[in-house]
Design a protein around this motif. Structure first.
Motif, PDB file in Angstrom:
ATOM      1  N   ILE A 208      16.842  -0.461 -16.223  1.00 60.90           N
ATOM      2  CA  ILE A 208      15.504  -0.406 -16.394  1.00 60.90           C
ATOM      3  C   ILE A 208      15.526  -0.626 -17.834  1.00 60.90           C
ATOM      4  O   ILE A 208      15.984   0.006 -18.867  1.00 60.90           O
ATOM      5  CB  ILE A 208      15.084   0.878 -15.910  1.00 60.90           C
ATOM      6  CG1 ILE A 208      15.313   0.931 -14.443  1.00 60.90           C
ATOM      7  CG2 ILE A 208      13.492   1.105 -16.401  1.00 60.90           C
ATOM      8  CD1 ILE A 208      14.945   2.559 -13.963  1.00 60.90           C
TER       9      ILE A 208
ATOM     10  N   TRP B  46      17.826  -1.069 -22.440  1.00 57.14           N
ATOM     11  CA  TRP B  46      18.132  -1.100 -21.034  1.00 57.14           C
ATOM     12  C   TRP B  46      18.898   0.133 -20.925  1.00 57.14           C
ATOM     13  O   TRP B  46      20.179   0.522 -21.515  1.00 57.14           O
ATOM     14  CB  TRP B  46      18.986  -2.232 -20.732  1.00 57.14           C
ATOM     15  CG  TRP B  46      18.340  -3.700 -20.771  1.00 57.14           C
ATOM     16  CD1 TRP B  46      18.181  -4.320 -21.861  1.00 57.14           C
ATOM     17  CD2 TRP B  46      17.533  -4.125 -19.893  1.00 57.14           C
ATOM     18  NE1 TRP B  46      17.368  -5.490 -21.643  1.00 57.14           N
ATOM     19  CE2 TRP B  46      16.949  -5.297 -20.257  1.00 57.14           C
ATOM     20  CE3 TRP B  46      17.116  -3.840 -18.644  1.00 57.14           C
ATOM     21  CZ2 TRP B  46      16.073  -6.145 -19.537  1.00 57.14           C
ATOM     22  CZ3 TRP B  46      16.219  -4.606 -17.787  1.00 57.14           C
ATOM     23  CH2 TRP B  46      15.647  -5.827 -18.420  1.00 57.14           C
TER      24      TRP B  46
ATOM     25  N   ALA C 240      12.113  -3.483 -14.331  1.00 58.08           N
ATOM     26  CA  ALA C 240      13.711  -3.792 -13.775  1.00 58.08           C
ATOM     27  C   ALA C 240      13.421  -4.843 -12.953  1.00 58.08           C
ATOM     28  O   ALA C 240      12.477  -5.440 -12.521  1.00 58.08           O
ATOM     29  CB  ALA C 240      13.817  -2.434 -13.242  1.00 58.08           C
TER      30      ALA C 240
END
Length: 134
Positions: free
Chosen positions: A57, A109, A46
């Motif tokens: 993240i 993500w 991240a």
């Protein structure tokens, strides 16, 4: 012992590749990421919290998480950090992606959420980022 956290992988590539054109460096990094002969890690990457407190993240896999981080850093304006790593390959990565599907933003993500942050804390204690994780 080399501190992998302090390793600049682009400098390593410069040493390894010598005078070869820089355009080949991305291909070399790709070969470093997944190689069945070495330990595969699930990584959690991240933006550094000082840059983006609620940054998404990325959950991915690589044999060399720091090389992967260096590659990702080249295309990201925020400073990226590895939050944690866990042993495991594509099957483990897939399980994490499925576990956090409701928090998926795009691709690999995910938004920060209490369960994901708890998992990251768990792995951070068990596999501290050091020279063992390259």
């Amino acid at each position: 012992m080399v501190d992998a956290a302090e390793t600049n992988w682009m400098d390593v590539l410069d040493d390894v590749m010598g005078d070869q054109p820089r355009k080949y460096r991305g291909k070399v990094l790709q070969r470093w990421h997944l190689n069945a002969s070495t330990t595969c890690w699930v990584y959690f990457i991240a933006a550094e919290e000082t840059d983006m407190l609620d940054s998404p993240i990325k959950i991915g896999i690589s044999n060399h998480p720091y090389a992967r981080l260096a590659e990702m850093q080249q295309v990201c304006p925020a400073k990226l950090i590895i939050l944690a790593v866990a042993p495991g390959g594509a099957a483990m990565e897939k399980r994490y992606h499925e576990r956090f599907v409701s928090h998926r933003l795009h691709g690999e993500w995910f938004s920060r959420n209490p369960e994901l942050l708890k998992l990251i804390r768990y792995w951070k204690v068990r596999y501290p980022l050091n020279a063992e994780v390259k």
